[in-house]
Design a protein around this motif. Structure first.
Motif, PDB file in Angstrom:
ATOM      1  N   ASP A  37       9.986   3.684  -6.875  1.00 52.67           N
ATOM      2  CA  ASP A  37      10.636   4.423  -5.796  1.00 52.67           C
ATOM      3  C   ASP A  37       9.564   5.003  -4.879  1.00 52.67           C
ATOM      4  OD1 ASP A  37      13.109   4.019  -7.099  1.00 52.67           O
ATOM      5  OD2 ASP A  37      12.857   5.856  -8.272  1.00 52.67           O
ATOM      6  N   LEU A  38       9.662   4.730  -3.582  1.00 53.32           N
ATOM      7  CA  LEU A  38       8.741   5.270  -2.587  1.00 53.32           C
ATOM      8  C   LEU A  38       9.523   6.220  -1.700  1.00 53.32           C
ATOM      9  CD1 LEU A  38       6.875   2.001  -1.501  1.00 53.32           C
ATOM     10  CD2 LEU A  38       6.460   3.468  -3.489  1.00 53.32           C
ATOM     11  N   PHE A  39       9.035   7.449  -1.599  1.00 55.75           N
ATOM     12  CA  PHE A  39       9.742   8.486  -0.854  1.00 55.75           C
ATOM     13  C   PHE A  39       8.995   8.792   0.439  1.00 55.75           C
ATOM     14  CE2 PHE A  39      10.337   9.321  -5.413  1.00 55.75           C
ATOM     15  CZ  PHE A  39      11.695   9.110  -5.500  1.00 55.75           C
ATOM     16  N   ALA A  40       9.578   8.445   1.567  1.00 55.94           N
ATOM     17  CA  ALA A  40       8.974   8.770   2.856  1.00 55.94           C
ATOM     18  C   ALA A  40       8.916  10.292   2.961  1.00 55.94           C
ATOM     19  CB  ALA A  40       9.791   8.158   3.982  1.00 55.94           C
ATOM     20  N   ASP A  41       7.706  10.820   2.971  1.00 53.74           N
ATOM     21  CA  ASP A  41       7.573  12.278   2.928  1.00 53.74           C
ATOM     22  C   ASP A  41       6.710  12.841   4.053  1.00 53.74           C
ATOM     23  OD1 ASP A  41       5.125  11.383   2.058  1.00 53.74           O
ATOM     24  OD2 ASP A  41       5.160  12.429   0.142  1.00 53.74           O
ATOM     25  N   SER A  42       6.502  12.050   5.113  1.00 53.01           N
ATOM     26  CA  SER A  42       5.725  12.542   6.243  1.00 53.01           C
ATOM     27  C   SER A  42       6.243  11.935   7.543  1.00 53.01           C
ATOM     28  CB  SER A  42       4.251  12.183   6.077  1.00 53.01           C
ATOM     29  OG  SER A  42       3.531  12.557   7.245  1.00 53.01           O
ATOM     30  N   SER A  43       6.213  12.721   8.584  1.00 47.55           N
ATOM     31  CA  SER A  43       6.558  12.204   9.913  1.00 47.55           C
ATOM     32  C   SER A  43       5.297  11.951  10.732  1.00 47.55           C
ATOM     33  CB  SER A  43       7.460  13.191  10.648  1.00 47.55           C
ATOM     34  OG  SER A  43       6.764  14.405  10.858  1.00 47.55           O
ATOM     35  N   THR A  44       4.124  12.255  10.165  1.00 43.86           N
ATOM     36  CA  THR A  44       2.890  12.127  10.937  1.00 43.86           C
ATOM     37  C   THR A  44       1.989  10.987  10.481  1.00 43.86           C
ATOM     38  OG1 THR A  44       1.784  13.744   9.524  1.00 43.86           O
ATOM     39  CG2 THR A  44       2.849  14.567  11.524  1.00 43.86           C
ATOM     40  N   TYR A  45       2.235  10.393   9.324  1.00 47.58           N
ATOM     41  CA  TYR A  45       1.403   9.272   8.891  1.00 47.58           C
ATOM     42  C   TYR A  45       2.282   8.190   8.263  1.00 47.58           C
ATOM     43  CZ  TYR A  45       1.701  10.975   4.061  1.00 47.58           C
ATOM     44  OH  TYR A  45       2.144  11.366   2.822  1.00 47.58           O
ATOM     45  N   LEU A  78       3.806  -2.867   3.842  1.00 51.30           N
ATOM     46  CA  LEU A  78       4.082  -4.096   3.103  1.00 51.30           C
ATOM     47  C   LEU A  78       3.512  -5.261   3.891  1.00 51.30           C
ATOM     48  CD1 LEU A  78       6.247  -2.091   1.932  1.00 51.30           C
ATOM     49  CD2 LEU A  78       7.653  -4.090   1.544  1.00 51.30           C
ATOM     50  N   TYR A  79       2.799  -6.126   3.202  1.00 52.59           N
ATOM     51  CA  TYR A  79       2.210  -7.314   3.806  1.00 52.59           C
ATOM     52  C   TYR A  79       2.750  -8.543   3.105  1.00 52.59           C
ATOM     53  CZ  TYR A  79      -1.320  -4.250   5.862  1.00 52.59           C
ATOM     54  OH  TYR A  79      -1.957  -3.266   6.569  1.00 52.59           O
ATOM     55  N   LEU A  80       3.091  -9.557   3.884  1.00 50.96           N
ATOM     56  CA  LEU A  80       3.388 -10.892   3.361  1.00 50.96           C
ATOM     57  C   LEU A  80       2.199 -11.742   3.742  1.00 50.96           C
ATOM     58  CD1 LEU A  80       7.143 -11.783   3.950  1.00 50.96           C
ATOM     59  CD2 LEU A  80       5.894 -11.737   1.807  1.00 50.96           C
ATOM     60  N   ASP A  81       1.567 -12.358   2.762  1.00 52.98           N
ATOM     61  CA  ASP A  81       0.278 -13.003   2.967  1.00 52.98           C
ATOM     62  C   ASP A  81      -0.639 -11.939   3.570  1.00 52.98           C
ATOM     63  OD1 ASP A  81       1.001 -15.582   1.935  1.00 52.98           O
ATOM     64  OD2 ASP A  81       2.147 -15.890   3.780  1.00 52.98           O
ATOM     65  N   GLU A  82      -1.265 -12.210   4.678  1.00 49.60           N
ATOM     66  CA  GLU A  82      -2.133 -11.216   5.322  1.00 49.60           C
ATOM     67  C   GLU A  82      -1.443 -10.557   6.514  1.00 49.60           C
ATOM     68  OE1 GLU A  82      -5.182 -10.373   4.103  1.00 49.60           O
ATOM     69  OE2 GLU A  82      -4.682 -11.738   2.455  1.00 49.60           O
ATOM     70  N   LYS A  83      -0.177 -10.874   6.732  1.00 48.16           N
ATOM     71  CA  LYS A  83       0.545 -10.383   7.905  1.00 48.16           C
ATOM     72  C   LYS A  83       1.329  -9.113   7.577  1.00 48.16           C
ATOM     73  CE  LYS A  83       3.798 -11.780  11.438  1.00 48.16           C
ATOM     74  NZ  LYS A  83       4.788 -12.743  11.865  1.00 48.16           N
ATOM     75  N   LEU A  84       1.174  -8.095   8.427  1.00 47.32           N
ATOM     76  CA  LEU A  84       1.922  -6.853   8.262  1.00 47.32           C
ATOM     77  C   LEU A  84       3.403  -7.136   8.400  1.00 47.32           C
ATOM     78  CD1 LEU A  84       1.796  -3.779   7.887  1.00 47.32           C
ATOM     79  CD2 LEU A  84       1.659  -3.585  10.369  1.00 47.32           C
ATOM     80  N   PHE A  85       4.186  -6.717   7.428  1.00 45.86           N
ATOM     81  CA  PHE A  85       5.633  -6.959   7.401  1.00 45.86           C
ATOM     82  C   PHE A  85       6.419  -5.704   7.768  1.00 45.86           C
ATOM     83  CE2 PHE A  85       9.695  -6.990   5.142  1.00 45.86           C
ATOM     84  CZ  PHE A  85      10.236  -8.188   5.574  1.00 45.86           C
ATOM     85  N   LEU A  86       6.027  -4.556   7.195  1.00 47.75           N
ATOM     86  CA  LEU A  86       6.786  -3.323   7.395  1.00 47.75           C
ATOM     87  C   LEU A  86       5.873  -2.123   7.204  1.00 47.75           C
ATOM     88  CD1 LEU A  86       9.607  -1.896   7.717  1.00 47.75           C
ATOM     89  CD2 LEU A  86       9.739  -1.947   5.220  1.00 47.75           C
ATOM     90  N   ILE A  87       6.000  -1.154   8.116  1.00 46.53           N
ATOM     91  CA  ILE A  87       5.325   0.125   7.981  1.00 46.53           C
ATOM     92  C   ILE A  87       6.389   1.172   7.737  1.00 46.53           C
ATOM     93  CG2 ILE A  87       3.984   1.925   9.138  1.00 46.53           C
ATOM     94  CD1 ILE A  87       2.647  -0.285  10.772  1.00 46.53           C
ATOM     95  N   GLY A  88       6.246   1.934   6.659  1.00 48.08           N
ATOM     96  CA  GLY A  88       7.186   3.014   6.377  1.00 48.08           C
ATOM     97  C   GLY A  88       6.818   4.257   7.135  1.00 48.08           C
ATOM     98  N   ARG A  89       7.731   4.723   7.977  1.00 49.38           N
ATOM     99  CA  ARG A  89       7.511   5.944   8.765  1.00 49.38           C
ATOM    100  C   ARG A  89       8.675   6.872   8.633  1.00 49.38           C
ATOM    101  NH1 ARG A  89       3.470   5.352  13.252  1.00 49.38           N
ATOM    102  NH2 ARG A  89       2.603   3.339  12.880  1.00 49.38           N
ATOM    103  N   ASN A 112       0.859  -1.180   0.000  1.00 51.08           N
ATOM    104  CA  ASN A 112       0.000   0.000   0.000  1.00 51.08           C
ATOM    105  C   ASN A 112       0.893   1.226   0.000  1.00 51.08           C
ATOM    106  OD1 ASN A 112      -2.331  -1.606   0.285  1.00 51.08           O
ATOM    107  ND2 ASN A 112      -2.087  -1.626   2.495  1.00 51.08           N
ATOM    108  N   VAL A 113       0.758   2.066  -0.998  1.00 56.27           N
ATOM    109  CA  VAL A 113       1.609   3.251  -1.131  1.00 56.27           C
ATOM    110  C   VAL A 113       0.786   4.492  -0.796  1.00 56.27           C
ATOM    111  CG1 VAL A 113       3.059   4.593  -2.685  1.00 56.27           C
ATOM    112  CG2 VAL A 113       2.938   2.102  -2.934  1.00 56.27           C
ATOM    113  N   GLU A 114       1.207   5.209   0.249  1.00 57.22           N
ATOM    114  CA  GLU A 114       0.519   6.421   0.696  1.00 57.22           C
ATOM    115  C   GLU A 114       1.467   7.611   0.730  1.00 57.22           C
ATOM    116  OE1 GLU A 114      -1.492   5.661   4.376  1.00 57.22           O
ATOM    117  OE2 GLU A 114      -2.278   3.742   3.675  1.00 57.22           O
ATOM    118  N   CYS A 115       2.544   7.531  -0.025  1.00 58.77           N
ATOM    119  CA  CYS A 115       3.548   8.593  -0.033  1.00 58.77           C
ATOM    120  C   CYS A 115       3.884   8.947  -1.487  1.00 58.77           C
ATOM    121  CB  CYS A 115       4.804   8.131   0.705  1.00 58.77           C
ATOM    122  SG  CYS A 115       5.600   6.675  -0.018  1.00 58.77           S
TER     123      CYS A 115
END
Length: 125
Positions: free
Chosen positions: A101-109, A114-125, A41-44
Motif C-alpha cells: 500500500d502506497l499512501f500519497a502523503d505530500s502535495s509538494t513532492y 512507476l516505470y515500464l522498461d525505462e519509460k516513466l509510466f506514472l508519477i504519484g502526486r 520508486n516509493v518516496e511516500c
C-alpha cells in the motif's frame, strides 16, 4: 479484496505478471522495487500486508530491517493487479495475497514513480 471503487482508470496491464527482481532501501525508510521490465520508486508512506495483517511499514523502529522483510515476501512474486485511487494512493497486489500500500502523503513532492522498461509510466502526486 475488492478495490473496484477506485476512482480513476489507468491501464496497468504492462505491470501484471511482472516479478520483483530486486529491492533496495533508499535512506532510512524509502524503497525501490526493480521489476523484470520496470521499476517502482516509493518516496511516500507505505506498508506491506498479507491480506489484512500488516507485516511491516515505513514507521517501523530502525532495529527492524524492513528491506529483509520485503525481500522475503516479494522477491520473485508477480504483480497480479494495481489499484489507483483518485487522491493518489496506490495498492500493488502480489501473488499469495500480499499487498504493498502506497499512501500519497505530500502535495509538494512526488510520492512514487512507476516505470515500464525505462519509460516513466506514472508519477504519484
Amino acid at each position: 479484496m475488492n478495490y473496484s471503487n477506485s476512482s480513476k482508470y489507468i491501464d496497468f496491464t504492462g505491470f501484471r505478471g511482472q516479478k520483483v527482481t530486486e529491492i533496495t532501501s533508499v535512506g532510512v525508510e524509502l524503497v525501490n522495487l526493480r521489476l523484470e521490465s520496470g521499476m517502482i520508486n516509493v518516496e511516500c508512506s507505505w506498508r506491506l500486508r498479507l491480506s489484512t495483517e500488516i507485516l511491516v511499514g515505513i514507521n517501523e523502529s530502525q532495529e527492524k530491517d524492513f528491506t529483509s522483510i520485503l525481500k522475503a515476501r516479494l522477491i520473485f512474486k508477480p504483480i497480479t493487479n494495481i489499484h489507483y485511487f483518485e487522491m493518489g494512493d496506490l495498492i500493488i497486489e502480489f501473488e499469495n495475497n500480499y499487498f504493498l500500500d502506497l499512501f500519497a502523503d505530500s502535495s509538494t513532492y512526488e510520492n512514487y514513480q512507476l516505470y515500464l522498461d525505462e519509460k516513466l509510466f506514472l508519477i504519484g502526486r
